[in-house]
Structure formats: C-alpha cells, structure tokens
Enzyme design. Structure first.
Site, PDB file in Angstrom:
ATOM      1  N   GLU A  36      14.535  34.817  72.798  1.00  0.00           N
ATOM      2  CA  GLU A  36      14.389  34.900  74.254  1.00  0.00           C
ATOM      3  C   GLU A  36      12.932  34.613  74.577  1.00  0.00           C
ATOM      4  OE1 GLU A  36      16.967  35.561  76.252  1.00  0.00           O
ATOM      5  OE2 GLU A  36      18.472  36.154  74.746  1.00  0.00           O
ATOM      6  N   GLU A  86      61.023  39.305  14.644  1.00  0.00           N
ATOM      7  CA  GLU A  86      60.441  40.215  13.658  1.00  0.00           C
ATOM      8  C   GLU A  86      59.482  39.398  12.794  1.00  0.00           C
ATOM      9  OE1 GLU A  86      61.159  43.433  13.603  1.00  0.00           O
ATOM     10  OE2 GLU A  86      62.885  43.483  14.973  1.00  0.00           O
TER      11      GLU A  86
END
Length: 1389
Positions: free
Chosen positions: A366, A774
C-alpha cells in the site's frame, strides 16, 4: 483535507520537530513556487535521489521522431500528470530500449484496453521503432537462463493510481540508469528478469476521479472494480474460499494474470495498491474469515516478513508504522508491515493465489493514504518508493538457487520438486532444471525429487544474507544403465517357458541372505520402497494381534494405481509363523525385481504388464516365537491367539467355529479390494504344489476336484517343473519315506483335508486362483541354507507369476456409451465357475489351451457369447460389447432425455466435482482421501451429555462458517437433543444439494455411534479448506449429525457393560426404536419426526447402533414387502464393503459366535424384527432410505477401543458422503422449458417421489437399469428408463406434452360424442315438455316430482362429465400419508 495528520507531508522540507501551525503553513504554501517549476523538481535534503535523467515520451501519434517533451510536458515536468491509455503505451515503449526491454501484452480488459507489461533485462531485443504499442503481441521474448523473474503489478483497483505512475517511473529509472552505467542498476538488470505491469485495471482507471482519496462506495465502485463490477483482488481461486470466484469471462484481467503466472516461473512479486502505507503479506484470509484480528500464517512466514520489511524499511513513511491516514489516523503497523488476514480478511486475493498455485512469493504494498492523489503529489510518491522498489527487486537473489539435472546425461530436469525440511511448501524446477528458493538466513536440509529418479537430500546448507547459495542436484535415474551400449529392451516379452534369461544377460541376484526378524524386515522393506519409489509402494493391510504391521510391497511401473487391462498378482508368505522360507524368498524376490527392472528384459516386461503384491509375512507374531532349525515343530505356527490362520477362513463344506482372527480379516478385506487373478500361499514342511480343493463334504482324504481342475494342475506344474527337486516328487524321503507327489503337485484334499483354508476361500469368493506351495522339507532352516532355497525357487517364482497372462482377457463394454461394465459375469461353457469384471469392465479368465464358448452377461443387457481359441502363449484378448436389453423401447420415448453424469453439464466446477466423485469411487479413492487428510483424531474417552454439548458448541465457535447447532427438542429429563449441520452455507435452504443424516444413540447403552459421529464432525471441520476433497464434499453436501437421540439413557449406561440393557430405553422406560409411529408418545421420537423426518428433504440416513457388526436395511416390520430392496441392500452393502471385517459376515460376537450374515448385510425383519422403528418410519413417511449400522459386538466397550472403532468405520462413513451424490438427478419441465413442480415420479413401479420447486428430483438407486414413469396434471404421462452407474450420478430431463386426452380418449371424439349427447337430451326434453303440457292439471304434482328427479340426474351427469383426469390420477397414485408438498429427495442438478 486528505493529507491532514500525515506528519511527513505537513512538515516543510528539511524541517524537524513538530509541524507548523496550519494558518502559517497555508501562508507559506502560497508563497512557495508551484510544483510545475523545474527548480523544485529535485527533493531537498541529504537523502534526495539523483536528478531524474529521463523525460516523458511523446504521445503515440507523435512517435515518428525522437521523443521529447512537448509544451505541456515541459510545463508539467515528468511528474506533472497521470498517463492515460495512449500516453501510457508510449512511455512504456520508450523505455523498451534495444537490448534491454520488450513491451508485450497479456491480453485486453473487458473494454478492450491492452494489459501492457514491460520486460527489462539485459540482452533482450527491443521494440520495433515506430511500432504502435497498441499492436504489440503477447510474446515477452525468450527466457534468459540464470536470471530469476520478478513481477510488479499496479493499478489492480482502478482508483488506486499511484502504482500506475510509479511503475512507469521505475521503468524509466532502470532503463536510464543502465544506459548511464549506474553500477547498481547495471548489476540488477544483468542478473534479473523484471516484468512491470503498470495497470491491471485500465477500465477502472478511466472512470476514477483525480483527487478522490477515499471515495464513498457509490463513487468508489466506478473506478475500483472492473467493467462488470468485480473486485479483481477478490476474484482469484482461494484456499479458504467460501464460494466460487467469478467466472473468468467476467474477469478477463484475472484470467490473463493466471495464464501469465502459469506460463512463467516468477520467483518474487509485488502487488501495488493505495489507501494506506504498509507492506502486507500472506495469508490474506483465514478459514474463519473473521473480519480482522486473525494471524493467518503461511509456511514461509519468516520469508514473507523479511520481504515486507525490506520494502518498508526503505520507505520514509512506511518504516514508521504510523501512516496517519485520514481514514484511520490511529492505525499503526509495527515496522510498517502486517499479516494480511490480521489486518482485514480478503478472500480471493492475488498474493495468496501466487503462493498457493505457483513458485512465486508475492506481497501487497500500500503506497499512499490517498488512493488517487493530485498529480502534484506524484514526484513525492516516486521519491518515497524509489529505493524500496529497487531494494525489493534485489531480494529475488536471496536463499538458494541452482539446477536439478540428470546425473547420467547432464540434462536439466523440469518440474523436479524442491522441498525444505521443516517448511511444508515446495517449489518446482523450471525448464532446464533451474530453481530459485527464497529463504532467510539459516541452515537447511533440502531435497530434490523427480519422477524416474532417486531423491537426493543435501544437508546443512547455509544461507547467508545477500546473494543466494548455489546448490545443484544431480539425480540418478531409478535404473542406472552401464556406460557400455545397451541392447534396447524388446517390446515383446520373451517366451514364457524359457528356462533362463538370454545368455548375453545375467540378472543381478540378491545378496541379502539372512533371517529377517520384524524390525529387520521392516527396515528392508522401507529401504527398497525409498530406493525404488517409481516402481514400489509399501502399504499395510492392518495389524496383527500384537500390533505388528501386515506389510505388503507393491511392485509395478505405476504403483498405487490399477491400470485397466493389467492383471494383479500376489504372493503371501509366512502364514504359519514357523514356516519361514517363503518369508525370506519374497524379500529376495523384492530385491531381485527392483534391481533388475530396466536392465533385465524378462523382469522389466513382467513389471510393466503386471501389478505385483508381495506379502512377506501374514503371521509376524508367530515368526517371532519360532526357533531356527525347527524341522517339524509347531512353536510359532499359530498366531498370538493360538489359532491356525490356514484353518480360519469360511469354508464351503464345514462351519468354522473359531473366531475370525485380525490377520484373517485383513487378508479377506484385501482380497475384496483388489482384482487379484492369480496367487500363491507359500508354506514349508514339504516340497510340493498343492491346489484346490483342500477338503470335501466328508472331510476325508480323497481327490476333491474343482471346476477348474485342469487350470490348477497347469498352474501347479508351471511352478514345480522349474524346481528340479520338487518336480521329482520325493524330495523329503528322509523325513517322509512314503510320501510321493507325481511331478511335485497334488490335489489338496487328496493329500490331507484342510477345512478353513485360504486357497479355497480365494477361489470361491473372489476371481483369484490360488495354490499352496510347500517350499522346504525343513520349516525353519538355518541361515546358511537360504541361498540354496533362492537358487532352487527363483525361476519357479518368476514363471508362476507369468501364468497370470494366460487364458482370456479383455473388457466388457456398454454399447451405448462405451463405458466398462462393473460386475459383468464371464462364464465358460462346461466350467461351473464364473468370474466378474472389475470397475473398468476389465476381466481375466485363466484357461488352459483349447476352444471355449464364453459368455458375457450383465443385468439389464443382452448376453453375448463368443467361441474363443486359447493357445499356449499370451492370453487372447476378447472384448464383449453388450447392448442394453430395453434400448429399443427407450429409443421410442422421445419426450425424455437421459443425460449421463459425464455429459450433463458444461459447468466446469460441476464437471470437476463429478470427476471427484468418480475418483473417490475408484479403487483406493477413499484410502487416498484418508491418507491425505489430517490429523489423526485422539479418541480416548467417552463424552458425557455435558461434554458432548460443550464439544458441539466448541465446533461451532471454531468453525462458524460451516457449522450450525440447533436444538431439535428435549428428552424426557429435559436434556437437549442436538443437531449439528455442516455445510458451506449452514442454516440456509439449499434444496438442490443432497442432504444426508447421521443419527446415533437411539439406544443409550450403545454410545459408540455417538463417539464416531463426533469424530466425523471434527474430522470434517479440521480438514475444511485444508483438504480439497473434504472441502468440496462439504461445499456440495448438507450434512446433519444427531449424535445422541437418547441422552437420558446414555447417562445411565456404564462403560464396559457389553451386554447390559441399562440405559437402552429412555427415562420413561420406552425403547425409542419402537416409538416411531403416527402416535409417537416420547418427546425424543417426536423431536426427530417433526424436525427431521417429516421435512422430507433428506436423500439418505445412516443410524449407528451397537450389539453386533453388521448393517440392516428396511424393513424392521416382520411382514413388510420391500419395494426398493435392491437399492436399500446396495446402500447397506456399500457401508459393509468399506469396513475391514463387516463384509465378511461373521461378527463373531461372544454371545452369537455362530452367527453368519452373508456380506454383513441383512434385512431388519430377518434379524431382529420389530414394529415402530426409525428406519421404517423414515422410508414410509420421510421418503428417505435409512440403514442401521451396528458398530461393535459390545454395547459399551472400553474407551481404549474407540481409536480402533473409528479406524474401522471412518472409510465407511465417508463412503456415505460420496454415495449421496449418485443415483438419479432429474428435472421435469414442459416443452417451453418451464419447470413442472409436484409432478409424480414413479420408479420401478414402486418408489414415488415428487418434484420440488424448480422441477427437480433426486433419488438414490442401485447401479443398473430403472424404469421411470412421470405423471403431472394436464400433461401426457411419460415412460423411459435410466441407467445408474456405480461411480456417478445419472441425470434426466423429462419434457412433458400437454395432455389432449379426456377419459383416456381423443379430445375430438369426446367433444363430438358430448355434443351429440347434449343435442339428444335437449330434443328429448322438448318432447317431454310438449307431451306433459297438454295433460290435465291433476298431473302437475307428478310432473314436478319427475322434474325434481330429472334435476338430480342431470346433476349426476354434470358431475361425471366435469370429472378430470386429476381425480383419477390422484386416486391411482395417492398415498394416504402424502401431502401436496411432499418430496422424497432434494439434489443439486
């Protein structure tokens, strides 16, 4: 006067001390020369800048010659006036000197004025001499590597004009200073790429009035806003936005800036305003949107404060922090800076947009108290801001800068992510790999990440004040190729049965051979997930009994995503904790796949075309109890609850009475989530591949053949034949001399019966074919033997995975829109095992070579059968395109148009939301939402009534913009029955948005639901404006939460009472779930009926209760016919399927251990039937489907279980928020486009809804086809069908024709018949009158009586003739409970 009170402006030049008295000041001003006199252009005093070496350019029309000041310019000097459009362009073009500047345009304003930008940096080509600035194009010229980009934007508000002029003066100063060799400015333009946009709102500027410092609103709008009345600094997308910004067509200036930001890589920016004197930094708003006073901190707060101070400290007024602006003389700012939201809340601001959606850090400056000061003040304003502007631009060089490059080729990597530890705001590299990261002084750890490369972190980077620290990243590709020329990777996979990779290439073998206990395994998995992020994803299915993570490593070229058409494969190891070879082999396999991706053709092709999931340990607790060297023992075999996990799955032949274990539940949920095609379960203790079935009806040892026995034998052989010891069939003869398996494979039940096994459950409950392998005679071999097991099995592991690409694959598609059909059935003639398609219609059907008749079918479609020949090679692709079975009749209905969700609207925000719903409905969509949301809630205690009330009030106080707390009524003991609404516009009527209701605590002794709803409310509030998905759901949904319907009963119940009925009823001893009738007697039920249910504006209701783990749907009445059963069951199933265990259908509650609820869903009357339930009343009178969720076996479990219960139900609760946006959205209108309200929409000849104001209706329906009949007074009835997708809403527009039929007959026929009838009646009446008039008077009375009867008859005729179709339709469709205003659902169309 506007400058009154600004001390620097009331003091004379060089004066110190108090300002002069006003009369004396005025007298002196009269005696002083005016600002037009050249002698006073230069500011007096020691800090005055050098004289301006530039002069204003000639207007555009006079640019044929060297610019020079005309008479007016000479009078006014360079500061004496404001530049309007033509002169502004001329000034900017004059500053665009060859080799230094370039003028370009971002586009045009609404009124067609150019949005000029002047680019200044050394080495640019200038403007073409004599070129009209109005004709410049959008090309800013080429980027200059090594120069960070800075932009300054002015005049965003048209009546804030100082910035417009100051930026022109800055352009002149930079150009002139470079020309005269000013060392500072030469250095700046040699190292910086500066872009100046003097006026973003030129239209507003032309309407503004000079000398207007703080204009009143009516006058201010004329210049502040753009030509459509929009504030440009409230028009950008906002991270905390409460509404949508204006359409970009309304703000082309904003659109131009957004494109400008996206097409460049700006590092620093300033947005120049007026109206005060302060530097403001992000965030400009907060989630609370309080007018002022809330400090809304970014992750770069320290950097922003540094940048703001760098500007303010050089500004003579700003640095004081006391601007003394007349509009607010007492306003002060410490150091001249402020956080934007702390000053005042600005939603939709540009500076926040820069930070959130680009690499750019922007602050707002500003410059002056007066917005449009007289031109006489411009020189002073320039002198006030000159040093600040130059200093601010120089700050683009702070922090860290460098390049991200490919370490192999040296090429720059665009879009690499640069992250700074401790700062949750990343930036990305630009083209060429260049990056700039603004940082304040300090020491940082910085990481660069790019897709396809290993991340790189550099620690202890020291940033000093001044020039940026140089930091370059050289990222290594995920796959590092050797320097020798490489043979390109073939696009076709090698022959599946090839025993080895080509001799010319030897894959990298694993090196990590040791037993991995859980911490070691966890480190291993995280290491590979970190080192190979582009092909791996580490995730967990849940936790074991002892809370160890059940890890899975995904390996894919697109991890985390199901690619349509790509099959999914899994290996599971260590199901029995003491069988460890599978665990170690899967870790070896992870290492092997990761290290060989990109270099080994076989591995690369497998990963590119398969989504692989590897679970090294399903039983990590058992593993930790096991002992190395165990050959045949059972220590560690079971889980921590001592249950065998491979006897824990539901079985087709036997009832499994053991409670389902958490590991089992996690795996079953996993299998329901992913479309697995092939799997193997790795065990130990023998050497054989075992395939289904594992048991039979008798439970004896005998061959139990599955329908796919041939496929399973082929799969088993594909593994065993690559393992020579396994293939010979008698490898464990030393331990089991009588055991022999032909070719190393066996049918499970023929070996020994295993009820409750995992492989059979896979086959019978999913599309997945699983075998059990297995791997070793010894269950827990010594570590030294692990390399041997890898060598024996590595080819088998790869070959078995490749079998997922055998058989038939393809898509099942809808002939109408080409979309994939979910859950289409693929059946093979003579093989009684259908499989189903996945979400995109993709399917995979494993088959051995042969010719098959394959049929694809789906509900609502005509089946299609094809003859398919499967060969001993890659799967043959067969796509099925199905035609909807009733498409012909639907095409005949020209009055109804179906507009599907993906084509029903052109509104981009609506399309974006529809895409979001599809994404959330996709695989892992909700999981991604939960992972991206924060934080984890701390559920550690139950809330008493007082605590609950305070909790709800706290939510409303902290989230006032999205919450509203109302009191529905009071309980019998006068406690409030609270209702919390969560939406972006709480307590406002939005009938177009779907509305969902969550209710808990109908039974006071079951308060888990209450706590879950409080957690849901907190979760939604915490993530609003933080998580974009949650934000959009809240913005588009009205969510009503009633956490405690029976607060009196809740106060009587006791924690840890799992079966007690104390507190179940209300204070008067009434079970509230039996009081929802037309004669409700209890205050609690009356409150719900009158204030929620009878409003008839809910789309869906979810009630939470306790006492089991399942979902019930209407009706609870024992003998009630369910008209909409499929939809109600669909909604219940949706909740159950998103719960980790509920869909398993085995609540395993201690008092009902044998209870089995298929899918976890059951009609209320089939479970515990009763009258007067809330869900029945909701469906019957509220026209809202309601399901009841039973969240836990224990009515009132200990508070320690709340976190687990929340984790289990969170996804399901969120799925309801997604589902409420599906179904059918419709609008009814006549041919002129006028909405038809109160039309009757009859769906599937049962469900009836009414259109609301605007002609809208919404109804939730199960996916598939649904019939629609539309009826309205005075219109022809319409018939059609709508197809509801599983992942999107379907939209329909019903267009009515005026009804030209009377009593179902053509109007012309009715009129003709009526006319003829009336003529006959008149003629008959005349004849009767004539006959009767000649009779004697003695018949007079009789005549009158006859006429009386005739009048009554005529009244009946008249009544019948005037009857309308309205009465018939009302009678045919009217429900005794209906009112004219009732509506079943509301939705946003």
């Amino acid at each position: 006067m506007w400058s009154r009170g600004r001390r620097p402006l009331l003091a004379l030049p060089g004066q110190s001390g108090p300002p002069l008295p006003l009369p004396l000041l005025l007298l002196l001003l009269l005696l002083l020369p005016g600002p037009a006199h050249p002698a006073h252009i230069k500011k007096a005093g020691a800090t005055a800048p050098a004289p301006a070496s530039w002069a204003p350019a000639a207007p555009a029309a006079a640019q044929g010659s060297t610019p020079g000041p005309g008479p007016e310019a000479e009078r006014a000097g360079p500061f004496g006036r404001y530049y309007h459009e033509a002169e502004l362009g001329a000034e900017l073009a004059a500053a665009a000197r060859p080799g230094l500047g370039r003028l370009y345009s971002l586009g045009r304003s609404l009124e067609g004025r150019p949005l000029w930008v002047l680019r200044l940096t050394a080495g640019l080509g200038g403007q073409v001499p004599g070129q009209d600035p109005a004709a410049v194009g959008p090309d800013p010229g080429p980027r200059v590597p090594g120069r960070p980009q800075v932009k300054l934007v002015g005049n965003m508000h048209g009546d804030e004009t100082v910035s417009r002029q100051v930026l022109v003066y800055l352009a002149r100063e930079l150009a002139a200073g470079y020309a005269r060799g000013d060392p500072r400015l030469v250095r700046l333009l040699n190292t910086t790429d500066v872009h100046l946009l003097p006026s973003l709102n030129p239209d507003g500027f032309e309407r503004a009035l000079e000398g207007s410092c703080d204009p009143p609103p009516a006058q201010g709008r004329a210049g502040r806003y753009n030509s459509r009345g929009h504030d440009l600094n409230r028009s950008f997308p906002d991270q905390f936005g409460t509404g949508d910004p204006p359409a970009l067509d309304e703000v082309p200036e904003v659109r131009a800036v957004i494109e400008w930001i996206r097409s460049n890589n700006f590092v620093l920016s300033g947005n120049l305003h007026g109206g005060s004197v302060v530097a403001s930094y992000p965030f400009d708003d907060s989630p609370q949107h309080k007018t002022s006073g809330i400090y809304s901190r970014t992750d770069d707060d320290e950097v922003f404060k540094y940048l703001a101070r760098s500007y303010a400290s050089k500004h003579p007024i700003m640095k004081t922090g006391d601007p003394r602006c007349p509009s607010d003389e007492d306003e002060t700012f410490q150091d001249g800076i402020t956080n934007g939201a702390h000053w005042y809340d600005v939603e939709g601001g540009m500076q926040d947009y820069n930070y959130m959606w680009s690499n750019c850090l922007e602050i707002t400056l500003e410059l002056s108290c007066c917005k449009y000061p007289p031109a006489s003040q411009l020189r002073q304003e320039w002198e006030n801001n000159r040093e600040s502007l130059i200093t601010f631009i120089e700050k683009v060089h702070i922090g860290v800068r460098g390049f991200v490059k490919d370490s192999t080729s040296g090429s720059g990597l665009e879009n690499a992510t640069i992250s700074v530890a401790g700062i949750s705001h990343n930036i990305t590299s630009s083209k060429g790999g260049e990056f700039y990261r603004l940082l304040v002084r300090g020491t940082y750890n910085i990481t660069a990440v790019s897709i396809g490369y290993m991340p790189m972190t550099v620690s202890n980077i020291v940033v000093q004040e001044g020039s940026a620290t140089e930091l370059n990243f050289l990222l290594q590709p995920t796959v590092i190729l050797s320097e020798e020329p490489q043979t390109p990777v073939p696009s076709v996979a090698p022959t599946p049965d090839a025993p080895e990779a080509p001799a010319s290439h030897q894959p990298i073998q694993p090196q990590d051979f040791h037993h991995h206990h859980f911490p070691d395994m966890e480190i291993f998995l995280r290491r590979f997930a970190n080192e190979y992020p582009n092909i791996t994803r580490l995730y967990s299915l849940g936790k074991s009994v002892e809370s160890r993570e059940l890890y899975v490593m995904e390996i894919s070229d697109n991890p985390g995503v199901h690619e349509p058409g790509e099959p999914e494969f899994k290996y599971i190891g260590n199901m029995h904790g003491n069988e460890v070879v599978g665990r170690e082999l899967l870790l070896n396999l992870i290492e092997f796949l990761c290290k060989n991706f990109g270099t080994d053709p076989e591995v690369t092709e497998l990963i590119r075309n398969t989504r692989i999931h590897l679970m090294p340990s399903m039983n990590p607790d058992g593993y930790e109890k096991s002992l190395e060297g165990d050959s045949t023992g059972v220590v560690g075999r079971n889980n921590s609850n001592n249950f065998d996990l491979n006897r824990n799955f539901p079985d087709q032949f036997f009832q499994i009475t053991d409670p389902v274990q958490p590991e089992t539940t996690a795996v079953m949920s996993w299998l329901k989530t992913y479309p697995f095609v092939l799997s193997a379960n790795l065990h130990g203790g023998s050497l054989v591949v075992n395939y289904p079935y594992d048991d039979d009806e008798q439970g004896v040892t005998s061959y139990s053949k599955s329908p796919d026995d041939a496929v399973f034998q082929h799969l088993a052989l594909s593994y065993s034949k690559e393992n020579s010891e396994m293939y010979q069939g008698s490898s464990c003869r030393d331990m089991y001399p009588d055991e022999h398996f032909s070719h190393g494979i066996t049918n499970g039940a023929n070996w020994y019966s295993v009820p409750g096994g995992m492989q059979d459950w896979n086959y019978l409950n999913t599309n997945c074919f699983e075998v059990t392998i297995e791997l070793s005679c010894i269950k827990y071999p010594y570590e030294k033997d692990l390399p041997k097991y890898w060598e024996q099995n590595r080819r088998s592991l790869i070959q078995f995975m490749k079998q997922v690409h055998r058989g038939v694959r393809g898509f099942v598609l809808d002939a109408t829109d080409g979309r994939g059909i979910l859950n289409a059935t693929i059946s093979v003639a003579d093989i009684n095992h259908p499989i189903t398609s996945y979400k995109n219609g993709d399917y995979w059907r494993l088959l051995v070579p042969g010719t098959y008749k394959i049929t694809a079918s789906a509900r609502g479609y005509n089946p299609v059968t094809k003859n398919v020949t499967v060969k001993d090679e890659q799967a043959v692709q067969v796509n099925f395109t199905l035609v909807r079975s009733s498409s012909d009749s639907r095409n005949k209905s020209k009055k109804m148009k179906e507009i599907m969700a993906d084509g029903g609207t052109s509104d981009p925000t609506t399309k974006e939301f529809e895409t979001l719903i599809k994404d959330l409905s996709a695989e892992n969509g909700l999981e991604r939402l939960m992972l991206s949301s924060s934080p984890n809630l701390a559920l550690y205690r139950y809330h008493s009534y007082k605590d609950l009330s305070e909790f709800l009030r706290g939510l409303v106080m902290n989230y006032p913009h999205i919450t509203n707390l109302t009191n529905l009524g009071q309980s019998a003991e006068f406690r409030q029955i609270w209702s919390l609404e969560i939406s972006n516009k709480p307590n406002m009527s939005e009938p177009e948005e779907p509305k969902i209701r969550f209710v808990a605590g109908i039974h006071g002794n079951a308060p888990v639901g209450t706590e879950l709803l409080l957690a849901l409310a907190e979760f939604l509030c915490l993530n609003y404006k933080r998580n974009p998905v949650v934000t959009k759901l809240i913005d588009r949904t009205r969510i009503v939460i009633v956490p405690s319907l029976n607060p009196d009963g809740r106060e009587r119940a006791q924690e840890k009472d799992c079966t007690s009925k104390t507190g179940r009823a209300n204070a008067r001893g009434k079970d509230l779930d039996t009081d929802f009738t037309s004669n409700a007697s209890q205050p609690e039920t009356k409150a719900i009926i009158e204030n929620l249910i009878q409003k008839q504006d809910f789309s869906l209701s979810v009630a939470l209760d306790g006492g089991s783990v399942l979902v019930t749907y209407p009706y609870d009445k024992p003998v009630q016919t369910v008209e909409n059963k499929e939809t109600l069951r669909h909604l219940a199933s949706l909740y159950a399927n998103n719960h980790p265990s509920m869909h398993m259908g085995q609540p395993s509650c201690p008092n009902k251990s044998d209870e089995n609820i298929p899918g976890g869903v059951i009609r209320g009357a089939e479970w515990h039937g009763h009258m007067g339930s809330m869900k029945d009343y909701s469906v019957t009178y509220g026209h809202c489907p309601e399901i009841t969720v039973y969240t836990s076996c224990c009515y009132f479990p200990s508070a320690g279980q709340l976190p687990t219960l929340w984790a289990e139900n969170k996804k399901s609760l969120l799925s309801m928020l997604v589902e409420v946006h599906k179904g059918v959205h419709g609008i009814v209108q006549d041919k002129s486009g006028k909405p038809v309200s109160k039309a009757v929409i009859v769906l599937n000849e049962g469900i009836k809804v009414h259109t609301k104001e605007g002609g809208h209706f919404h109804v939730l329906l199960a996916p598939g086809f649904h019939n629609i009949n539309a009826i309205a007074d005075g219109y022809q009835q319409q018939h059609s069908q709508v197809f509801v997708h599983h992942d999107a809403a379907s939209s329909v527009v019903i267009v009515f024709d005026t009804d030209n039929r009377i009593f179902g007959l053509p109007r012309e026929l009715v009129v003709t018949v009526a006319g003829a009838t009336m003529s006959a009646l008149v003629l008959t009446a005349c004849i009767i009158w004539c006959v009767c008039s000649i009779k004697s008077n003695r018949h007079k009375d009789g005549f009158h009586r006859l006429r009386q009867h005739h009048d009554e008859y005529e009244d009946e005729i008249r009544l019948m003739s005037t009857g309308s179709k309205k009465s018939l339709l009302s009678h045919e469709f009217q429900d005794e409970t209906d009112t004219e205003e009732e509506t079943l659902y509301s939705s946003k169309h």
